[in-house]
Each structure stands twice: as structure tokens, then as C-alpha cells.
Scaffold this active site. Structure first.
Site, PDB file in Angstrom:
ATOM      1  N   ALA A 144      -6.219 -48.194  -2.309  1.00  0.00           N
ATOM      2  CA  ALA A 144      -4.901 -48.153  -1.659  1.00  0.00           C
ATOM      3  C   ALA A 144      -3.731 -48.361  -2.628  1.00  0.00           C
ATOM      4  O   ALA A 144      -2.764 -47.592  -2.604  1.00  0.00           O
ATOM      5  CB  ALA A 144      -4.853 -49.171  -0.516  1.00  0.00           C
ATOM      6  N   GLN A 168     -18.901 -45.665  -4.842  1.00  0.00           N
ATOM      7  CA  GLN A 168     -17.835 -46.260  -5.641  1.00  0.00           C
ATOM      8  C   GLN A 168     -18.259 -47.583  -6.276  1.00  0.00           C
ATOM      9  O   GLN A 168     -17.764 -47.960  -7.334  1.00  0.00           O
ATOM     10  CB  GLN A 168     -16.588 -46.479  -4.783  1.00  0.00           C
ATOM     11  CG  GLN A 168     -15.912 -45.199  -4.309  1.00  0.00           C
ATOM     12  CD  GLN A 168     -16.339 -44.808  -2.908  1.00  0.00           C
ATOM     13  OE1 GLN A 168     -17.473 -45.042  -2.506  1.00  0.00           O
ATOM     14  NE2 GLN A 168     -15.422 -44.219  -2.157  1.00  0.00           N
ATOM     15  N   ASP A 195      -7.423 -51.541   2.893  1.00  0.00           N
ATOM     16  CA  ASP A 195      -6.571 -50.367   2.917  1.00  0.00           C
ATOM     17  C   ASP A 195      -5.438 -50.501   3.926  1.00  0.00           C
ATOM     18  O   ASP A 195      -4.417 -49.841   3.795  1.00  0.00           O
ATOM     19  CB  ASP A 195      -7.399 -49.124   3.230  1.00  0.00           C
ATOM     20  CG  ASP A 195      -8.270 -48.735   2.055  1.00  0.00           C
ATOM     21  OD1 ASP A 195      -7.845 -47.870   1.269  1.00  0.00           O
ATOM     22  OD2 ASP A 195      -9.358 -49.308   1.899  1.00  0.00           O
ATOM     23  N   LYS A 238     -13.319 -50.124   3.188  1.00  0.00           N
ATOM     24  CA  LYS A 238     -14.390 -49.143   3.043  1.00  0.00           C
ATOM     25  C   LYS A 238     -15.500 -49.403   4.057  1.00  0.00           C
ATOM     26  O   LYS A 238     -15.871 -50.546   4.316  1.00  0.00           O
ATOM     27  CB  LYS A 238     -14.953 -49.201   1.623  1.00  0.00           C
ATOM     28  CG  LYS A 238     -16.045 -48.197   1.336  1.00  0.00           C
ATOM     29  CD  LYS A 238     -15.589 -46.755   1.561  1.00  0.00           C
ATOM     30  CE  LYS A 238     -14.429 -46.378   0.675  1.00  0.00           C
ATOM     31  NZ  LYS A 238     -13.967 -44.989   0.926  1.00  0.00           N
TER      32      LYS A 238
END
Length: 343
Positions: free
Chosen positions: A50, A194, A235, A246
Site C-alpha cells: 500500500a 510475496q 492495505d 493480504k
């Protein structure tokens, strides 16, 4: 790290973005000189996280101005291009906040726009450093252990996900600098990995001991008593403390609540969206089915199967022990809500 990573850099004529789709095998930058390329880079996760998306979005206003000058756009066409950048990913509120902030200088021209975008980037690094200190000190007191901590984290929240230093990983870096990290458990973060591709890579650069584990292993690792605390990013954070992060985060929070260990969210105040009352108002981005139906371009599910691929989930505020921002730590599960402190 010998030199601090910068996921987003203004080159004077455009952006240079570390292409995070190529890590850890290759470290390359993507040059960006037009709005189409920036929107595509945000949506393909060339740049992600973000705060990093917010910084890129701020500079996106400058890209739109420069492209409009080259191609003879009207002001309305420039503004429409900026709107496309603003809407490139709907869940991360930082993108919208940063674009809107830079647009307050739009009428002053390119230099003013670039100055505001640079200020956003600088302030994010300063905020990350501050939250690293606040979060580390709070965790050490909360856990009360007389030994280095075992920390679990989910997805990537380091320098790659921000303007520099990191949010949740910034707290871990601060703990490590104090000799207070025994090991980090980095969830792999399906479906785009990620955690294993990016977080593990950053931990290697820092020399921080770590394991990469499957997302499905996280709850068991916590309930077996192998974790002292979990730290994640965000986020978007609603006024009541509900937090979008996530996908897979809410399972970590539930396990921490059952185990009675701290679950800490680390995010700058730009991630707090006081206009959204609860997590029910947070739009959850659905990404392409192929991300869960394929692996490395090869189909892994039956051709008849459909894919459900939410990029985020929402953790209820009641499951969050603390929210650390650059201003300090709010103990959300004890009733200290973002809306009470940040209005």
C-alpha cells in the site's frame, strides 16, 4: 542492507520501479514514462504494498502532466488519466489518499506536483522508522520475554512494499538491530508468493534468521507455541479497527487470539480510512482466476474448475491486539480505536 532499497524512484523524467514480479531470481527496474505503463505496473504487482503504491500514484500525477504535454492532452484528459491511476487497485486506500493529496497542487504545475510527491515519499520513510521503534518497544513489553522473539509475518511489508524501511518488516528490522529476534516465520503468501519471493529475500539481505512456511502451516505453528507474536501490514484500516490485508491474514489473527499471543498491525496513518466505518465497507479486489488455477503457466486444476481469488481479507478489530502507526500503538482489542485517536 548496505544501501536502502527504493521500490519507487523518480528519475527526473519518469519513474524507475523495482520489478517485483522478477524477484528473487533477477533484480531489474522498470522505466515508466506514461500512465498506461504505470497502471499496468500497479495491477501486475510490479510495484505493490500500500505505501509503495501510494508513492507511485503520487508521482503518477506528474507522469500524466508530462504525457499530456507531449501528446497535446486537454486538462480534462490529464485529469481522466490521473483518475485511472487512482483507481488502479481498489482496496489499498494509500493510492487514493496520495493521488488526492498531490492533486491539491495540480493547478500550480509540474514542479509543485513533484514536490508534493517527493514529500509523500520522504514522510513515508520517516513514518516507517518511527513505527519500527514504537512497535519494537511495545512488543518487547507485551511479550515480556527475557530472550529474543520468534515472530511470524504474512506477505511482504518491507522496503519493497513502502517508500523505504518497511512497516511490519520495519518493526522486525528494529527488533533485529536490538538483538531481539531469534527467528522469523515468513508465510509464503499464496498465490503469488510475496512471502517466499520478497520477504525472504529482504530477510536474507538483513541477515535475519528465518523460515519460509506454507500459509496453511501458520495456525499450527502458532498453536504449538512456536511463535511469540505476529506482525502484519495493512492495505486499509476502517474507523472501528477492522483491517484489510493480504488474503490469509485473518487465519493468522484467529490463531493468535486462540493462543493468547499479540497480533500487531503496522501501518502509517495514511492507511487508516476514517470514512469507512467498518470492514464491511472495504472493497475486496478479486484478481484473475488463473493465479489460483495455474502454476508457472501450467494448468493445475481441472479445466472445468473456476477460481475464487480474493487478494485480501478483513480481520475484525476485536482480533487485533495493537495497531502501530508513526504516532504510537493503539490497543484495538482493548477498545482504543483508530477513529477515536486519529480524527
Amino acid at each position: 542492507m548496505s544501501q536502502e532499497l527504493r521500490a519507487v524512484e523518480w528519475t527526473g523524467t519518469g519513474l524507475a520501479l523495482i520489478d517485483q514480479t522478477l524477484l528473487p531470481q533477477r533484480t531489474e527496474t522498470l522505466p515508466v514514462h506514461d500512465v498506461d505503463t504505470l497502471v499496468d505496473a500497479i495491477q501486475r504487482l510490479v510495484v505493490r504494498g500500500a505505501p509503495a503504491i501510494g508513492a507511485a500514484g503520487g508521482y503518477g500525477v506528474a507522469l500524466a502532466l508530462l504525457q499530456g504535454e507531449r501528446e497535446g492532452w486537454t486538462e480534462a484528459e490529464v485529469r481522466a488519466a490521473v483518475a485511472r491511476v487512482r483507481e488502479a487497485r481498489p482496496t489499498a486506500v494509500n493510492l487514493m489518499v496520495c493521488v488526492d493529496r498531490v492533486m491539491t497542487r495540480f493547478a500550480e504545475g509540474l514542479d509543485a506536483v513533484l514536490a508534493e510527491a517527493a514529500a509523500i515519499q520522504r514522510e513515508d520513510v520517516e513514518a516507517n522508522r518511527a513505527m519500527g521503534v514504537h512497535g519494537a518497544e511495545w512488543l518487547l513489553k507485551k511479550v515480556g520475554a527475557d530472550r529474543p522473539l520468534r515472530i511470524l509475518t504474512h506477505c511482504n511489508t518491507g522496503a519493497l512494499a513502502t517508500a523505504g524501511w518497511g512497516t511490519a518488516l520495519g518493526v522486525i528490522r528494529e527488533l533485529h538491530s536490538r538483538g531481539s529476534v531469534e527467528v522469523v516465520y515468513a508465510d509464503e503468501t499464496r498465490p503469488l508468493l510475496q512471502g517466499s519471493r520478497l520477504t525472504a529475500w529482504e530477510l536474507v539481505q538483513e541477515g535475519i534468521p528465518h523460515y519460509v512456511q506454507a500459509d496453511g502451516a501458520a495456525a499450527g505453528t502458532i498453536l504449538r507455541g512456536e511463535i511469540d507474536a505476529a506482525i502484519v501490514g495493512a492495505d486499509r484500516i476502517a474507523a472501528n479497527g477492522d483491517t484489510a490485508n493480504k488474503v490469509g491474514t485473518v487465519g493468522v489473527a484467529l490463531a493468535c487470539a486462540d493462543a493468547g499471543i499479540p497480533f500487531l498491525v503496522a501501518a502509517p496513518t495514511t492507511t487508516v480510512d476514517l470514512a469507512t466505518a467498518t470492514g464491511a465497507g472495504i472493497h475486496i479486489e478479486l484478481r484473475a482466476e488463473t493465479e489460483v488455477l495455474e502454476w508457472a503457466g501450467h494448468r493445475t486444476a481441472p479445466t472445468e474448475s473456476r477460481g475464487h481469488n480474493p487478494a485480501f481479507d478483513v480481520t475484525p478489530g476485536r482480533l487485533i491486539t495493537g495497531l502501530v502507526t508513526e504516532r504510537g500503538v493503539l490497543e484495538i482489542s482493548a477498545g482504543e480505536l483508530p477513529g477515536d485517536r486519529l480524527r
